[in-house]
Enzyme design. Structure first.
Site, mmCIF file in Angstrom:
data_model
loop_
_atom_site.group_PDB
_atom_site.id
_atom_site.type_symbol
_atom_site.label_atom_id
_atom_site.label_comp_id
_atom_site.label_asym_id
_atom_site.label_seq_id
_atom_site.Cartn_x
_atom_site.Cartn_y
_atom_site.Cartn_z
ATOM 1 C CD GLN A 153 -2.768 1.041 2.537
ATOM 2 O OE1 GLN A 153 -3.820 0.426 2.427
ATOM 3 N NE2 GLN A 153 -2.393 1.593 3.680
ATOM 4 C CG ASP A 208 -2.475 0.732 10.760
ATOM 5 O OD1 ASP A 208 -3.315 1.033 11.629
ATOM 6 O OD2 ASP A 208 -2.570 1.130 9.579
ATOM 7 C CD GLU A 261 -1.694 7.357 3.250
ATOM 8 O OE1 GLU A 261 -0.492 7.003 3.182
ATOM 9 O OE2 GLU A 261 -2.464 6.978 4.141
ATOM 10 C CE LYS A 293 -3.626 4.657 10.467
ATOM 11 N NZ LYS A 293 -4.035 3.494 9.635
#
Ligand code: PGA
Ligand code: ZN
Length: 402
Positions: free
Chosen positions: A157, A304, A200, A329
């Site tokens: 990713q 994550d 991003e 996050k």
């Protein structure tokens, strides 16, 4: 001691154009805070849901009816009480009734107003015990997008420049130089193609995962040679997104867990990776642990989707030595109180944290303060695009106050 006398929540859009909310909080003395909720695309299965059923419109209605009356008049200084009230009104384990996005915006906006009321910089109001705020995070900056953030790109990713320097300006400069060098390499490789940037702000190109990493690693090397800045390659595989029926599925082949392990260990060695996020499926604690055992002395192994900033998931990771670092996050758990519980648990275990943006984000800079206050090893905020640059510029402001 001041009380909240103004409180609102409105619908806005994020960098992908997706609906989100922002909250505004003010006390009677004119101290204000405003913040919105970022949003993910490759969300972990254990994240709190962003919205109630019915989405943002229902979230706004519920805010008016249920949250606003409870929060108005509360003491602004009481951060824990504010976040606890969000949980109390929600009444579920995971903000599935009021929505994690609503909780995130309200928790953040109150924190920003609180720092104003206290008359301290935001990072200072978030400082963890034993820290003085002098630590500077390395930049984890996205240069090439894949997975869910770039249609037609690689399976991995994110391809990152890991840029560190005692001088924040040099860390930022290094990350930008690698982004530029990756762009030049891609334009040279595909002279006929119109290349663009993904969610991003990293480049998008029709390359495979290995090819993308080769280009990134070469770009880092060029920048190191030309500038002597410390820039190294890193990856976020977001591997859950291409894990299916027990295999990691690449364009023209697939790997079982053992195969993926061997492949990734080779990549760490061959390319000198300094950062590897989500190398395996989000439930594969054993694969994570085996990988960390093999390469954890050389690279950050960052979880994550496996932890989703949840202290309970992290606890299991620590017990199983699944990684040596955790991505943080706020909107994965919905409040700063919950987020700092995870940060503090990681620090107690001797693990590092990396403060992270989302693929759908906003032109806000609080994440830079969060990284400094939390003593994070990394600030993962991308490189280019207004919502990415907002965080880099805020880090520059923290590093060199006027
Ligand atoms: P997301 O991706 O914000 O789309 O979830 C970011 C990441 O996986 O780190
Ligand atoms: Zn990730």
């Amino acid at each position: 001691m001041s009380r909240v006398v103004e409180l609102s929540l409105r619908a806005i859009v994020d960098s992908r154009g997706s609906p989100t909310v922002e909250a505004e909080v003010a006390d009677g003395e004119g101290h204000r805070g405003r913040a919105g909720a970022p949003g993910g695309a490759s969300t972990g299965a254990h994240e709190v849901p962003a919205w109630p059923k019915g989405g943002v419109p229902v979230a706004l209605e519920q805010f008016q009816k249920e949250l606003r009356p409870v929060l108005l008049g509360r003491e602004l200084e009481d951060a824990r009480g504010w976040d606890a009230a969000l949980h109390a009104v929600d009444g579920t384990e995971e903000f599935s009734r009021i929505g994690g996005g609503v909780a995130t915006a309200l928790s953040l906006a109150a924190a920003i107003a609180r720092a104003e009321a206290l008359g301290v910089p935001l990072w200072k109001s978030w400082l963890r015990p034993g820290l003085d705020g002098s630590g500077r995070p390395m930049i984890v900056g996205n240069c090439l997008n894949g997975g869910r953030h770039a249609i037609g790109g690689p399976e991995f990713q994110e391809f990152h420049a890991i840029s560190s320097s005692p001088k924040t300006a040099d860390a930022v400069r290094g990350a930008i130089a690698v982004h530029r060098a990756v762009g030049e390499a891609l334009h040279a490789k595909f002279p006929e193609l119109a290349l663009g940037r993904g969610d991003e702000g990293g480049w998008v190109a029709p390359v495979g995962s290995l090819e993308g990493l080769e280009i990134l690693a070469r770009a880092c090397e060029e920048v190191r040679d030309a500038t002597h800045l410390a820039v190294h390659p890193g990856l976020d595989l977001a591997a859950s997104e291409f894990f299916n029926d027990g295999r990691y599925r690449y364009r023209d082949h697939s790997l079982d867990a053992e195969g993926q392990h061997a492949f990734l260990v080779r990549l760490v060695e061959r390319f000198g990776l300094r950062y590897v996020e989500d190398p395996f499926d989000e439930e594969a604690f054993d694969s994570f642990a085996q990988f960390t055992h093999a390469v954890g002395d050389r690279t950050l192994v960052v979880g994550d989707d496996i932890y989703t900033t949840s202290v309970a998931r992290l606890e299991r990771g620590i017990a199983e030595r699944a990684s040596n670092s955790v991505l943080i996050k706020v909107n994965q758990v919905g409040t700063l109180t919950d987020t700092f519980a995870t940060v503090d648990r990681a620090r107690a275990a001797g693990w590092s944290t990396v403060a992270s943006h989302r693929s759908g984000d906003l032109p806000e800079g609080w994440l830079a303060h969060f990284a400094v206050g939390a003593g994070s090893r990394g600030l993962k905020c991308g490189i280019l695009g207004g919502e990415r640059v907002a965080k880099l510029n805020e880090l520059l402001r923290v590093a060199a106050p006027a």
